[in-house]
Every structure is written in C-alpha cells, then in structure tokens.
Enzyme design. Structure first.
Site, PDB file in Angstrom:
ATOM      1  N   HIS A   1       6.316   6.997  -0.429  1.00 46.80           N
ATOM      2  CA  HIS A   1       5.628   5.717  -0.228  1.00 46.80           C
ATOM      3  C   HIS A   1       6.492   4.763   0.584  1.00 46.80           C
ATOM      4  O   HIS A   1       6.013   4.075   1.497  1.00 46.80           O
ATOM      5  CB  HIS A   1       5.282   5.121  -1.595  1.00 46.80           C
ATOM      6  CG  HIS A   1       4.711   3.750  -1.546  1.00 46.80           C
ATOM      7  ND1 HIS A   1       5.445   2.620  -1.875  1.00 46.80           N
ATOM      8  CD2 HIS A   1       3.479   3.306  -1.205  1.00 46.80           C
ATOM      9  CE1 HIS A   1       4.684   1.554  -1.741  1.00 46.80           C
ATOM     10  NE2 HIS A   1       3.499   1.932  -1.333  1.00 46.80           N
TER      11      HIS A   1
ATOM     12  N   GLU B   1       6.456   5.806   4.188  1.00 45.10           N
ATOM     13  CA  GLU B   1       5.202   5.417   4.842  1.00 45.10           C
ATOM     14  C   GLU B   1       5.273   3.960   5.325  1.00 45.10           C
ATOM     15  O   GLU B   1       4.869   3.640   6.446  1.00 45.10           O
ATOM     16  CB  GLU B   1       4.035   5.595   3.877  1.00 45.10           C
ATOM     17  CG  GLU B   1       2.703   5.096   4.397  1.00 45.10           C
ATOM     18  CD  GLU B   1       1.923   4.319   3.345  1.00 45.10           C
ATOM     19  OE1 GLU B   1       1.439   3.216   3.663  1.00 45.10           O
ATOM     20  OE2 GLU B   1       1.807   4.814   2.209  1.00 45.10           O
ATOM     21  N   HIS B   2       5.786   3.068   4.476  1.00 40.61           N
ATOM     22  CA  HIS B   2       5.919   1.657   4.861  1.00 40.61           C
ATOM     23  C   HIS B   2       6.819   1.500   6.082  1.00 40.61           C
ATOM     24  O   HIS B   2       6.526   0.721   6.991  1.00 40.61           O
ATOM     25  CB  HIS B   2       6.499   0.858   3.691  1.00 40.61           C
ATOM     26  CG  HIS B   2       5.472   0.427   2.701  1.00 40.61           C
ATOM     27  ND1 HIS B   2       5.448  -0.833   2.144  1.00 40.61           N
ATOM     28  CD2 HIS B   2       4.424   1.085   2.155  1.00 40.61           C
ATOM     29  CE1 HIS B   2       4.426  -0.930   1.309  1.00 40.61           C
ATOM     30  NE2 HIS B   2       3.805   0.227   1.287  1.00 40.61           N
TER      31      HIS B   2
ATOM     32  N   GLU C   1       6.026  -5.570  -5.194  1.00 39.73           N
ATOM     33  CA  GLU C   1       4.757  -4.873  -5.403  1.00 39.73           C
ATOM     34  C   GLU C   1       4.724  -4.198  -6.767  1.00 39.73           C
ATOM     35  O   GLU C   1       3.707  -4.235  -7.480  1.00 39.73           O
ATOM     36  CB  GLU C   1       4.550  -3.815  -4.307  1.00 39.73           C
ATOM     37  CG  GLU C   1       4.225  -4.376  -2.935  1.00 39.73           C
ATOM     38  CD  GLU C   1       3.968  -3.268  -1.929  1.00 39.73           C
ATOM     39  OE1 GLU C   1       3.986  -2.074  -2.321  1.00 39.73           O
ATOM     40  OE2 GLU C   1       3.767  -3.583  -0.747  1.00 39.73           O
TER      41      GLU C   1
END
Length: 427
Positions: free
Chosen positions: A69, A72-73, A144
């Site tokens: 993840h 991906e960012h 987040e």
C-alpha cells in the site's frame, strides 16, 4: 520487431480479446470496443498486502505490514514531479488501489490515450523515492491508520478476520499498523519494487477503440526489456478449519448494532477450479441471503435487517471465507436464523424455481459486467494472475446445478467454522 498476438473470440458475449506475452515477460491484453470514445488502461502487479514474505535470488525476505500500500502511494512520485498531476492535466482520470493480492494503476480518457499510456507505464516501472519523501509519507499513512481505526466498519471487518484466521495475512490491514509503518524505508520500497514490479510479474489490459498492435508496441518500447524472477510467496502454514477466536465485540458510536458473520472455507487450487468454486459459492450465498431469498425477505419484513444486509465470498493468499452481515437490532437473533436456514438448505435444498431464477439473474449480471471497461480489465488481469479465463464465467454459471449448491451448504457453511464480529452502540 514483430509482436505475435493471439485472438480469442467469444460469440455468446460478442467479444474478442487480443493477447501477447512480450520478451520481458509482460502479459498484455486488449479488448477492442469499436465506436466507443472512452478508453481504459489497467496496469497491475501480482502483489498485494498479503505478500510480506517472499523468496528472491535464493533468499527469503521479510517486510513490514503495509509495504504494498505504501509503495502504491509513492509510485506516483517522479524525479520531475507527480504522475497523477501529469495524467490529470492530460485529460485522464487516474487512480490506483491495493488489495490483498493485487496492486493496480489505471486511468480512462477520451483524448491523448497513447500519450497517457506511456506516462502510466513509465512511472509504474521507474521508482523514485528519497528518504525525505518516505518520511513524509509515513506521517500521512499513520494519520490514515488513526482515522480508520476509529471507523466502525473497519473495526467490524478486521475483528472478524482476526477471529477467523490465526496467522494468514488476510487478518492484517493492508495499510499496515502504526508500529509497522516507521519500519518502511526507501530501501524497502526499492527492494519490493524490484521483486514485484518486474514485467514478468505484471499484466496490462486495455479496453476501447484501440489498435492492439499499437498498444503492445508501446508497452514493449517503454517497459524494461529484461524479464525478472517471479518471487515465491510464503503465507505461513495452511490455516486449519478451527477458528482463531469465538467472536469479536466492541462498543462504538453507532446508532444500531452492526455485525458480520464469517465462515472459514477451504480454498481451492488456482485456476479454473478456483473460478468454479467462487461462482458456486456466490450463487449459494445469494440463494441464502440475497434480496430475493425467503430468509432475507422474512428478516426484512419483520424489521430485523435493512436493505444494506448482504453476503459475499472472498479468497486470496491461500485462504477463503464467506461473510454476511449489516445493521441488525438483534445480531444474535439474525445469526441464529441464518444458521437454521443453512441447516434447512443443506437438507432440502433451495426451491427449484428460485434456484433457476437466481441463476438466471446471476448470469445476466455477469454478462452485463462486460459493458464496464473497468470490470473487464479487472477481471481479465485477476483471472490471468489466478489462472482462469473470466470470459468463461457465463458458461460456468449456466452449468451450476442444485446439487452443487446443496454440496456447498453441506461441506462449507458449517456452524463450527463460523464466528461473528459485533459493534454495539455506546451505553
């Protein structure tokens, strides 16, 4: 250099797909859609949140939770700026996501498609990280995580996953934890990009009014020329049927109790068997708790559930489960009602007329999904990674019998393999 292509036609669906495997190992697919203005590109790696331990170059490597993840960012960062900005300025609508087993980057546009495709392939294949940018992203993702940890739906879902699974990475958040994120460095990201973002471990799918030869030529020109090693993954020992915990409960700020019930299911092998298993499971769950099922209609009519109540099936990382739930004034009552209905269906089977009607609806929904460019791309790439052809789905759904459905209830939805996760209103 001439690119060899295969063409496969599906007359029932009025579709055809062009496929090729480039010398660098990339599998590429084009589904032509003449007379459509919109075009859609989907570039994905067979790498997700569950792929934390892998073997590359004869060496086993362990990585923290949340790397896929995080990567991906950071992939949108380029030495010259940000690829997201460049695509948007070029009239494209780009996005990306990370799941348990896939990370995908995609966009749609009407104009400048080839130019945007080159941008997509370039930024995904050429990583650019600095210690400063990674440290900044650590703070963003940590924020987040703090936010979702206060979200009832997040707590509900992962409460269920941790009750079902003792060690499989399906039980862990794709985003990682506040403890794991600081352990991710620029070197970690480069290592995982090198391992999983090599063309041999990736797939490209394009849908729209495009020339397949042109798409494949762009991919060949832009991407690295060398094939890479496909990593071996380790998800730990196979999960036993026994539950990890009898249930999860927590009080949070919700107006009504929300709950999920889940059942551990033995996963099938990759390939066509996996697809068949998934389709049978989905149809069986629809007959059990779909909005036309007798049980759902009774529970809804009596006010026990609302229209958000649903059931689903998922499999990844060597594990599988069925799940159902939603808002319920009395979760325990609903759960017991479902258990009784499963017992009845395992004994008597569903009504034959309802079975044929539900199967026909499922068949129609699957055929309609081929009208969605995004759905086509996602299904083609997922099917490629898992070893099946998604265009076979209509034929397979048509072959599902009542005996297949009854066998699913008898062999998979066993009470001793089921548990619940409940979020109750604060006192």
């Amino acid at each position: 250099m001439v690119i060899n292509m295969n063409i496969k036609k599906y007359p029932q669906l009025n579709e055809q797909i062009y496929t090729t495997k480039l010398p660098n190992g990339l599998s590429a697919f084009v589904v032509p859609k003449p007379d459509f203005q919109k075009r859609y590109a989907f570039f994905a790696t067979d790498y997700g949140g569950a792929d934390r331990r892998f073997k590359l170059g004869g060496k086993w490597i362990d990585t923290p939770e949340g790397v896929a993840h995080f990567l991906e960012h950071k992939m949108f960062d380029t030495e010259d700026g940000n690829a997201l900005t460049n695509l948007s300025a070029n009239g494209a609508s780009p996005n990306a996501y990370t799941s348990t087993d896939i990370t995908a980057y995609h966009f749609e546009c009407i104009e400048k498609f080839n130019e945007n495709l080159k941008i997509l392939l370039e930024f995904v294949s050429v990583p650019y990280f600095t210690p400063e940018s990674v440290e900044k992203e650590q703070g963003i993702i940590a924020q987040e995580i703090r936010m979702v940890e206060d979200d009832p739906d997040y707590c509900l879902y992962y409460g269920l996953m941790r009750s079902l699974f003792s060690h499989n990475p399906m039980r862990d958040s794709i985003a990682g934890t506040l403890e794991s994120i600081p352990k991710i460095t620029a070197d970690t990201l480069y290592d995982c990009h090198r391992a999983f973002y090599n063309p041999s471990n990736m797939a490209l799918c394009v849908v729209g009014d495009v020339a397949p030869e042109e798409i494949f030529k762009i991919a060949q020109d832009v991407l690295p020329t060398q094939a890479g090693e496909i990593p071996e993954r380790d998800y730990g020992a196979p999960e036993q049927c026994a539950l990890n915990a009898r249930g999860f409960s927590k009080s949070m700020e919700v107006s009504l109790p929300i709950f999920l019930a889940g059942c551990k299911i033995t996963p099938s092998a990759r390939g066509a068997d996996s697809l068949w298993h998934e389709l049978v499971n989905a149809l069986a769950l629809d007959l059990l708790l779909g909005h036309s099922s007798p049980l759902y209609l009774r529970l809804y009519r009596e006010g026990h559930v609302n229209s958000d109540f649903a059931a689903s099936f998922d499999c990844a990382a060597g594990a599988a489960y069925a799940m159902f739930g939603g808002e319920a004034r009395n979760p325990e009552f609903v759960f017991e009602a479902v258990l009784k209905e499963i017992e009845r269906l395992a004994q008597d089977g569903p009504d034959a007329e309802l079975f044929h009607r539900t199967k026909k609806a499922a068949l129609g929904a699957n055929i309609r999904s081929f009208n969605s460019f995004e759905s086509i791309c996602s299904n083609v790439v997922t099917g490629h990674f898992r070893g099946y052809d998604p265009f076979d789905i209509p034929d397979l759904v048509a072959k599902i019998s009542l005996d297949d459905i009854i066998a699913f209830y008898r062999n998979n939805l066993l009470a001793e393999h089921m548990t619940t996760s409940i979020i109750s209103p604060l006192e």
